[in-house]
Scaffold this motif. Sequence first.
Motif, PDB file in Angstrom:
ATOM      1  N   LEU A  94       0.812  -1.217   0.000  1.00  0.00           N
ATOM      2  CA  LEU A  94       0.000   0.000   0.000  1.00  0.00           C
ATOM      3  C   LEU A  94       0.847   1.269   0.000  1.00  0.00           C
ATOM      4  O   LEU A  94       0.347   2.338  -0.367  1.00  0.00           O
ATOM      5  CB  LEU A  94      -0.926   0.023   1.221  1.00  0.00           C
ATOM      6  N   VAL A  95       2.095   1.190   0.444  1.00  0.00           N
ATOM      7  CA  VAL A  95       2.926   2.395   0.439  1.00  0.00           C
ATOM      8  C   VAL A  95       3.618   2.603  -0.904  1.00  0.00           C
ATOM      9  O   VAL A  95       4.305   3.617  -1.083  1.00  0.00           O
ATOM     10  CB  VAL A  95       3.969   2.386   1.576  1.00  0.00           C
ATOM     11  N   ALA A  96       3.444   1.697  -1.849  1.00  0.00           N
ATOM     12  CA  ALA A  96       4.113   1.818  -3.147  1.00  0.00           C
ATOM     13  C   ALA A  96       3.772   3.131  -3.855  1.00  0.00           C
ATOM     14  O   ALA A  96       4.683   3.815  -4.352  1.00  0.00           O
ATOM     15  CB  ALA A  96       3.781   0.621  -4.022  1.00  0.00           C
ATOM     16  N   PRO A  97       2.493   3.544  -3.950  1.00  0.00           N
ATOM     17  CA  PRO A  97       2.227   4.834  -4.619  1.00  0.00           C
ATOM     18  C   PRO A  97       2.920   6.011  -3.940  1.00  0.00           C
ATOM     19  O   PRO A  97       3.446   6.904  -4.615  1.00  0.00           O
ATOM     20  CB  PRO A  97       0.699   4.961  -4.530  1.00  0.00           C
ATOM     21  N   LEU A  98       2.923   6.030  -2.613  1.00  0.00           N
ATOM     22  CA  LEU A  98       3.565   7.117  -1.872  1.00  0.00           C
ATOM     23  C   LEU A  98       5.059   7.154  -2.135  1.00  0.00           C
ATOM     24  O   LEU A  98       5.627   8.220  -2.427  1.00  0.00           O
ATOM     25  CB  LEU A  98       3.284   6.938  -0.378  1.00  0.00           C
ATOM     26  N   TRP A  99       5.706   6.013  -2.042  1.00  0.00           N
ATOM     27  CA  TRP A  99       7.156   5.976  -2.236  1.00  0.00           C
ATOM     28  C   TRP A  99       7.541   6.207  -3.697  1.00  0.00           C
ATOM     29  O   TRP A  99       8.620   6.703  -3.980  1.00  0.00           O
ATOM     30  CB  TRP A  99       7.711   4.652  -1.730  1.00  0.00           C
ATOM     31  N   ALA A 100       6.660   5.837  -4.624  1.00  0.00           N
ATOM     32  CA  ALA A 100       6.962   6.046  -6.046  1.00  0.00           C
ATOM     33  C   ALA A 100       6.934   7.516  -6.418  1.00  0.00           C
ATOM     34  O   ALA A 100       7.613   7.927  -7.366  1.00  0.00           O
ATOM     35  CB  ALA A 100       5.965   5.276  -6.909  1.00  0.00           C
ATOM     36  N   THR A 101       6.169   8.317  -5.689  1.00  0.00           N
ATOM     37  CA  THR A 101       6.017   9.739  -6.021  1.00  0.00           C
ATOM     38  C   THR A 101       6.846  10.640  -5.117  1.00  0.00           C
ATOM     39  O   THR A 101       6.620  11.853  -5.085  1.00  0.00           O
ATOM     40  CB  THR A 101       4.542  10.147  -5.940  1.00  0.00           C
ATOM     41  N   TYR A 102       7.774  10.070  -4.365  1.00  0.00           N
ATOM     42  CA  TYR A 102       8.668  10.877  -3.529  1.00  0.00           C
ATOM     43  C   TYR A 102       9.859  11.356  -4.365  1.00  0.00           C
ATOM     44  O   TYR A 102      10.402  10.576  -5.156  1.00  0.00           O
ATOM     45  CB  TYR A 102       9.175  10.056  -2.338  1.00  0.00           C
ATOM     46  N   PRO A 103      10.335  12.591  -4.223  1.00  0.00           N
ATOM     47  CA  PRO A 103       9.769  13.665  -3.400  1.00  0.00           C
ATOM     48  C   PRO A 103       8.658  14.425  -4.108  1.00  0.00           C
ATOM     49  O   PRO A 103       7.950  15.208  -3.490  1.00  0.00           O
ATOM     50  CB  PRO A 103      10.985  14.556  -3.155  1.00  0.00           C
ATOM     51  N   VAL A 104       8.531  14.198  -5.428  1.00  0.00           N
ATOM     52  CA  VAL A 104       7.476  14.844  -6.202  1.00  0.00           C
ATOM     53  C   VAL A 104       7.136  13.921  -7.365  1.00  0.00           C
ATOM     54  O   VAL A 104       7.975  13.127  -7.815  1.00  0.00           O
ATOM     55  CB  VAL A 104       7.948  16.231  -6.714  1.00  0.00           C
ATOM     56  N   LEU A 105       5.913  13.971  -7.831  1.00  0.00           N
ATOM     57  CA  LEU A 105       5.477  13.103  -8.918  1.00  0.00           C
ATOM     58  C   LEU A 105       6.148  13.504 -10.228  1.00  0.00           C
ATOM     59  O   LEU A 105       5.943  14.596 -10.744  1.00  0.00           O
ATOM     60  CB  LEU A 105       3.953  13.188  -9.068  1.00  0.00           C
ATOM     61  N   GLU A 106       6.993  12.608 -10.733  1.00  0.00           N
ATOM     62  CA  GLU A 106       7.640  12.779 -12.026  1.00  0.00           C
ATOM     63  C   GLU A 106       7.630  11.439 -12.738  1.00  0.00           C
ATOM     64  O   GLU A 106       7.945  10.413 -12.137  1.00  0.00           O
ATOM     65  CB  GLU A 106       9.077  13.274 -11.870  1.00  0.00           C
ATOM     66  N   VAL A 107       7.291  11.441 -14.011  1.00  0.00           N
ATOM     67  CA  VAL A 107       7.127  10.194 -14.752  1.00  0.00           C
ATOM     68  C   VAL A 107       8.412   9.371 -14.744  1.00  0.00           C
ATOM     69  O   VAL A 107       8.401   8.162 -14.511  1.00  0.00           O
ATOM     70  CB  VAL A 107       6.685  10.484 -16.200  1.00  0.00           C
ATOM     71  N   ARG A 108       9.549  10.027 -14.951  1.00  0.00           N
ATOM     72  CA  ARG A 108      10.805   9.262 -15.023  1.00  0.00           C
ATOM     73  C   ARG A 108      11.146   8.620 -13.677  1.00  0.00           C
ATOM     74  O   ARG A 108      11.683   7.513 -13.636  1.00  0.00           O
ATOM     75  CB  ARG A 108      11.942  10.143 -15.503  1.00  0.00           C
ATOM     76  N   ARG A 109      10.803   9.306 -12.567  1.00  0.00           N
ATOM     77  CA  ARG A 109      11.028   8.721 -11.247  1.00  0.00           C
ATOM     78  C   ARG A 109      10.141   7.498 -11.033  1.00  0.00           C
ATOM     79  O   ARG A 109      10.569   6.472 -10.525  1.00  0.00           O
ATOM     80  CB  ARG A 109      10.760   9.757 -10.163  1.00  0.00           C
ATOM     81  N   VAL A 110       8.883   7.656 -11.396  1.00  0.00           N
ATOM     82  CA  VAL A 110       7.932   6.554 -11.230  1.00  0.00           C
ATOM     83  C   VAL A 110       8.355   5.354 -12.067  1.00  0.00           C
ATOM     84  O   VAL A 110       8.255   4.195 -11.621  1.00  0.00           O
ATOM     85  CB  VAL A 110       6.506   7.006 -11.597  1.00  0.00           C
ATOM     86  N   LEU A 111       8.847   5.601 -13.275  1.00  0.00           N
ATOM     87  CA  LEU A 111       9.259   4.489 -14.139  1.00  0.00           C
ATOM     88  C   LEU A 111      10.462   3.753 -13.549  1.00  0.00           C
ATOM     89  O   LEU A 111      10.526   2.520 -13.599  1.00  0.00           O
ATOM     90  CB  LEU A 111       9.586   5.015 -15.538  1.00  0.00           C
ATOM     91  N   ARG A 112      11.409   4.502 -12.988  1.00  0.00           N
ATOM     92  CA  ARG A 112      12.557   3.843 -12.364  1.00  0.00           C
ATOM     93  C   ARG A 112      12.115   3.043 -11.136  1.00  0.00           C
ATOM     94  O   ARG A 112      12.581   1.915 -10.910  1.00  0.00           O
ATOM     95  CB  ARG A 112      13.613   4.886 -11.970  1.00  0.00           C
ATOM     96  N   PHE A 113      11.232   3.638 -10.336  1.00  0.00           N
ATOM     97  CA  PHE A 113      10.689   2.927  -9.169  1.00  0.00           C
ATOM     98  C   PHE A 113       9.998   1.638  -9.614  1.00  0.00           C
ATOM     99  O   PHE A 113      10.219   0.566  -9.034  1.00  0.00           O
ATOM    100  CB  PHE A 113       9.711   3.849  -8.443  1.00  0.00           C
ATOM    101  N   ALA A 114       9.138   1.743 -10.641  1.00  0.00           N
ATOM    102  CA  ALA A 114       8.384   0.578 -11.110  1.00  0.00           C
ATOM    103  C   ALA A 114       9.310  -0.501 -11.656  1.00  0.00           C
ATOM    104  O   ALA A 114       9.075  -1.706 -11.456  1.00  0.00           O
ATOM    105  CB  ALA A 114       7.382   1.010 -12.173  1.00  0.00           C
ATOM    106  N   ALA A 115      10.377  -0.095 -12.355  1.00  0.00           N
ATOM    107  CA  ALA A 115      11.306  -1.081 -12.908  1.00  0.00           C
ATOM    108  C   ALA A 115      12.001  -1.853 -11.782  1.00  0.00           C
ATOM    109  O   ALA A 115      12.123  -3.087 -11.845  1.00  0.00           O
ATOM    110  CB  ALA A 115      12.333  -0.384 -13.789  1.00  0.00           C
ATOM    111  N   ALA A 116      12.452  -1.137 -10.761  1.00  0.00           N
ATOM    112  CA  ALA A 116      13.097  -1.819  -9.632  1.00  0.00           C
ATOM    113  C   ALA A 116      12.111  -2.705  -8.891  1.00  0.00           C
ATOM    114  O   ALA A 116      12.458  -3.821  -8.473  1.00  0.00           O
ATOM    115  CB  ALA A 116      13.689  -0.777  -8.682  1.00  0.00           C
ATOM    116  N   PHE A 117      10.889  -2.217  -8.717  1.00  0.00           N
ATOM    117  CA  PHE A 117       9.846  -3.013  -8.072  1.00  0.00           C
ATOM    118  C   PHE A 117       9.616  -4.306  -8.851  1.00  0.00           C
ATOM    119  O   PHE A 117       9.495  -5.392  -8.266  1.00  0.00           O
ATOM    120  CB  PHE A 117       8.552  -2.199  -7.983  1.00  0.00           C
TER     121      PHE A 117
END
Length: 501
Positions: free
Chosen positions: A321-344
Motif C-alpha cells: 500500500l505504500v508503493a504509490p507514496l514511495w513512487a512519487t517521492y519527493p514529487v510526482l515525475e514520470v521518469r522517477r515513477v518508471l525507475r521505481f516501477a522497474a526496480a519493483f
Amino acid sequence: MVEDTTGRVVEAWTGPQVAWKMARGGEGSFGGKTLLKPYVWLAFCLVFLLGLADLRRPLSMRNLDLLALLGFTVSLAFFDRGEIFRSVPLVYPLLAYLVGRGLWVGFGRRGRPLASVWPTWVLAAAAVFLLGFRVGLNLETPRGVIDVGLAGVVGASRILDGEAPYGNMPQRGDLKPCGPKDAEGQVRERIQTNGRCEAAIERGDTYGPVSYLAYVPATSIFGWSGKWDSLPAAHATSIAFDLLAILGLVLVGLRFGGVRLAALLGFGWTAYPFTAYTLNANTNDAIMPAFLILGFWLVTSDWARGGAVALAGWTKFAALLVAPLWATYPVLEVRRVLRFAAAFLVATVAAFSILLLEPSFWDALRTFWERTIGFQAGRNSPFSVWGWGQYHAEGIPDLGVLQPAVAVLAVVLAVVVALVPRRKGLVELAALTAAVLVAFQLTLTHWFYLYLPWVVPFVLLWLLLPQPDAQETDTRTASIEDALPVEGLHSTSAPSILTPP
C-alpha cells in the motif's frame, strides 16, 4: 475438559476461547515469561518514554505520540488474561490516533522535532545494553517459537528441497501419526508424502515469498529436524532481522542527522517493548520494516525505494500500500515513477522465481493466490471487531458490514497521500508511511500486537528527523504543542497467528 476419575471440570472455555488457544490467556504465551513480568515490561516502557520524551515540554503532542505507542500495553494486559472482548476494542482508538497524527505531520504540521534531554553517549550505551538484554531473552527461551516462526523454517526447508512453500506445507489429514500426543490428545507429527516425519502446519503458507526466502540462510545452516522443537533457524532469523532493523535506523540517523539521531533511533527500537515482544515470539514481523528502513536510508534513489517496497510487500502485503507514496517521492515525475516501477518489477520477479521450482508455474501462481490473499480475505478471527458477528453474543456488536468501507478508505488514503502534498520531505514521507500502514491494520480481520514493529520506525522518524528548513517551518501553521507556554530554554537540536491450533 473433565477429569475422568472424578468427573471434575478442570477447564471450561466459551466463545473465541474454544477454537483459539491464544484467546485463553496465560503467562508468557507470546513474548516469553520474563519479558511479560510486569516489572520488566514496565521498565521497558519507562526507559522508552523517559529516554525519548521532551521533558522540558511535558505537555507536547510529540510526547503524547510516545504514550500512544506504549498505550497498547493496556490492551495486551487484558489479552494475557484471556479477556478478548476487552482487549480488542482498546486497540482501535490508538490506531486511529496514529493515523490522524501521521496525516497531521505528513501535511507539514509537525513543528520542531522531539528533543531528548539525555546526552548522546547515554542513549547509545542504553541501546547497546538493551540490545544485549533482548537477545539474551530470546536465547533464554529456546522453545519460544510460535507457529509463524515454524512456518518460515518449514517454507525455507521446502525451498532448499526444490519445492515452493505454497501447497506443500506438512499436513495432518489422515496421514500416519509418527509422534507423541500433545496436551489435547492430538498428534501433530505425521508421515508426509516425502516420507519424512514432520510437524503439521497446514496454513503456514499464507505469507509472501520473501518471508520464506528470508529464512533460507539460517535453515541451510541449522537445518530443520521435522519437529516443532527449539527451531534454531527461527531464532537466528528473528535476531538477524532485528539487528538489521537497528542497523538500518542507525544508518538513517547517520545520513540525515548525525551520530545523535543514529543513537536516538537505535535506542527507540531497542527500548520499545513491542519490538522485544516480536523478537521473543520469533516471528517474521521484523523482516518487512527492516526492508523499508533500508529503503528509507537510500531514499534519494528511485531504484532503491522500488526494490525495498517490493521486498517488504512480498514479505507482508501491507507494505504494497505504500508503493504509490514511495513512487512519487519527493514529487510526482514520470521518469522517477518508471525507475521505481522497474526496480519493483525486478525485485518481484526475483522473489517469485521460487514458483519455478514447481512443475507448472501458472498452477503454482494460482496456488499462491489461493493460499495467501484468498485465504486471508475469507478468514475469521476474534482479534478484531470485524469478526465478532460469528459469536452472536449479547452485547457484542456485529461490525463486519463496515469492514469493506474501511478497506476502501485505506486504499483511497494510500492513493491520495501519493499526490498530496505535491512535494514531500523526509518527515512527510515517514509520517504518511506510518499513516498508510496503520490504516491497513485497521482493516484487518486478524490484528495482533506483533504488527506494531511495522509502524514504530516511521513514528520515530516523524518525531526525531531534523527539520530541513527551519524558516519554512515557521511559516507553516503552528502545531498544538508549539502554542503551549514553556518556561526556560527548549533545545531544538537534532542530534498462531496463522490459524487456531
